[in-house]
Scaffold this active site. Structure first.
Site, mmCIF file in Angstrom:
data_model
loop_
_atom_site.group_PDB
_atom_site.id
_atom_site.type_symbol
_atom_site.label_atom_id
_atom_site.label_comp_id
_atom_site.label_asym_id
_atom_site.label_seq_id
_atom_site.Cartn_x
_atom_site.Cartn_y
_atom_site.Cartn_z
ATOM 1 N N HIS A 41 1.150 -1.161 -0.117
ATOM 2 C CA HIS A 41 -0.090 -0.309 -0.714
ATOM 3 C C HIS A 41 0.826 1.270 0.157
ATOM 4 O O HIS A 41 1.353 1.580 1.055
ATOM 5 C CB HIS A 41 -0.591 0.028 1.299
ATOM 6 C CG HIS A 41 -1.709 -1.221 1.217
ATOM 7 N ND1 HIS A 41 -0.880 -2.641 2.019
ATOM 8 C CD2 HIS A 41 -3.582 -1.310 1.441
ATOM 9 C CE1 HIS A 41 -2.389 -3.230 2.014
ATOM 10 N NE2 HIS A 41 -3.174 -2.760 1.279
ATOM 11 N N ASP A 163 1.500 -1.331 4.841
ATOM 12 C CA ASP A 163 1.187 -0.044 5.594
ATOM 13 C C ASP A 163 -0.642 0.025 5.519
ATOM 14 O O ASP A 163 -0.919 0.771 3.843
ATOM 15 C CB ASP A 163 2.215 0.482 5.069
ATOM 16 C CG ASP A 163 1.418 2.361 5.808
ATOM 17 O OD1 ASP A 163 0.746 2.488 6.778
ATOM 18 O OD2 ASP A 163 2.252 3.237 5.013
HETATM 19 C C1 LIG Z 1 -1.104 4.748 4.859
HETATM 20 S S1 LIG Z 1 -1.206 4.781 2.818
HETATM 21 C C2 LIG Z 1 0.527 4.276 2.739
HETATM 22 C C3 LIG Z 1 1.848 5.720 2.746
HETATM 23 C C4 LIG Z 1 3.395 4.815 1.950
HETATM 24 N N1 LIG Z 1 3.125 3.484 2.550
HETATM 25 C C5 LIG Z 1 4.529 5.676 2.981
HETATM 26 O O1 LIG Z 1 4.306 5.447 4.554
HETATM 27 O O2 LIG Z 1 4.149 7.034 2.430
HETATM 28 C C6 LIG Z 1 -2.116 3.436 2.204
HETATM 29 C C7 LIG Z 1 -2.640 3.762 1.636
HETATM 30 O O3 LIG Z 1 -2.885 2.514 0.831
HETATM 31 C C8 LIG Z 1 -4.175 2.546 -0.577
HETATM 32 N N2 LIG Z 1 -4.502 1.403 -0.537
HETATM 33 C C9 LIG Z 1 -6.216 1.406 -0.301
HETATM 34 N N3 LIG Z 1 -6.784 0.139 -0.110
HETATM 35 C C10 LIG Z 1 -5.722 -0.591 -1.459
HETATM 36 C C11 LIG Z 1 -6.167 -1.794 -1.354
HETATM 37 N N4 LIG Z 1 -6.503 -2.481 -0.996
HETATM 38 N N5 LIG Z 1 -4.994 -2.148 -2.162
HETATM 39 C C12 LIG Z 1 -3.853 -1.447 -2.748
HETATM 40 N N6 LIG Z 1 -4.234 0.072 -2.075
HETATM 41 C C13 LIG Z 1 -4.946 0.199 -1.281
HETATM 42 C C14 LIG Z 1 -4.685 3.628 -0.267
HETATM 43 O O4 LIG Z 1 -4.872 4.934 -1.726
HETATM 44 C C15 LIG Z 1 -3.297 4.502 0.257
HETATM 45 O O5 LIG Z 1 -2.471 5.524 -0.552
#
Ligand SMILES: C[S@@+](CC[C@H](N)C(=O)[O-])C[C@H]1O[C@@H](n2cnc3c(N)ncnc32)[C@H](O)[C@@H]1O
Length: 279
Positions: A41, A163
């Site tokens: 994520h 994440d």
């Molecule tokens: C907490 S943020 C990630 C932050 C990043 N890891 C960082 O530390 O800079 C969570 C991300 O997951 C994405 N997301 C949400 N549901 C998802 C899914 N089912 N699969 C992949 N990405 C997803 C969101 O769009 C968001 O950008």
């Protein structure tokens, strides 16, 4: 998918997560052998703290802005802050690295990054932000499928960051499932799950599931910026770290009290313990 990480970029939880990631990269880089970094994520990779979303919450003011201004910084912050300095060469804090940019800057020629982001706009931004680095592959699929889709990696060493946005009630248990899938493919996976601390009672089940995950060893690192007595607000955040590289525990024992002092909003504290000790 309503969550956009730009609202939270550079807050206390990002500082904890990204500082620990920077230390994992440093410890792994002591050996020449390549490693892969998988981010299920990933977000957009790079954030403008003066942009509309980050400005609306101003969360970074209680996070990275405090560290940026701090004096007598522990040397263990050098790599993390070095990336931020490179993004802000004139010294004024404006750009903040997400986990992908941090990983891109703190890994070596022989290492490889596999980043996944499902949100259509954020996935496109991530692709733009990572363009030109041939070590990086950007995927725009389902984050929960990353262990099944991308593991085992050709590299023997792998760091997996899980994440998710925690918009849905089942995400803590999905983290444990993804972790088990990763360990089933590569038992040596260095797995890092980030989680929010709101209601400690809700986390109890998660801790139990982690303790029964079958991981070879699992370290829990938590940073509270408020006492955990109000389940309606974010009291802090934690990292469940599977197979932490040797030396990380000692480093966290130095860093967590310092972070708690710098990032306290009311009453801060920290916790570091093993949910699974090495057999
Ligand atoms: C907490 S943020 C990630 C932050 C990043 N890891 C960082 O530390 O800079 C969570 C991300 O997951 C994405 N997301 C949400 N549901 C998802 C899914 N089912 N699969 C992949 N990405 C997803 C969101 O769009 C968001 O950008």
């Amino acid at each position: 998918m309503n969550y956009r990480h730009a609202f939270h970029a550079g807050n206390h939880a990002d500082v904890l997560k990204h500082l620990v990631l920077s230390r994992i990269f440093a410890l792994l880089s002591r050996k020449e052998a390549p490693f892969a970094y998988l981010d299920s994520h990933a977000g957009v990779g790079l954030y403008d703290l003066a942009g509309d979303q980050a400005s609306r919450t101003g969360e970074w003011l209680q996070g990275i802005a405090r560290i940026w201004q701090a004096e007598a910084l522990p040397t263990l912050l050098d790599d993390y802050l070095g990336v931020i300095r490179q993004l802000n060469p004139d010294g004024a804090l404006r750009y903040y690295p997400g986990s992908p940019e941090l990983a891109r800057q703190l890994t070596r020629e022989q290492d490889r990054l596999q980043l996944n982001e499902k949100h259509p706009e954020d996935g496109a931004l991530l692709k733009d932000n990572m363009a030109g680095d041939r070590r990086v592959a950007v995927h725009r699929g389902e984050g929960w499928h990353v262990p099944r889709a991308l593991m085992p990696t050709q590299e023997k060493r792998v760091v997996l960051l899980i994440d998710p946005p925690f918009e849905q009630a089942d995400e803590l248990s999905r983290c444990v499932t993804a972790l088990k899938e990763a360990l089933g493919r590569m038992r040596q996976t260095i797995g890092v799950i980030w989680y929010p601390i709101k209601d400690e009672r809700q986390l109890k089940r998660f801790y139990q599931d982690l303790a029964r995950s079958g991981a070879p060893k699992l370290l829990r690192a938590e940073l509270f910026v408020h006492p955990a007595d109000d389940a309606s607000r974010l009291s802090g955040s934690g990292l469940a770290i599977v197979n932490p590289p040797w030396g990380l525990e000692d480093e966290l024992r130095e860093l967590l009290p310092w972070l708690a002092e710098q990032l306290a909003q009311s009453q801060a504290s920290w916790r570091l313990d093993w949910l699974i000790e090495e057999a």
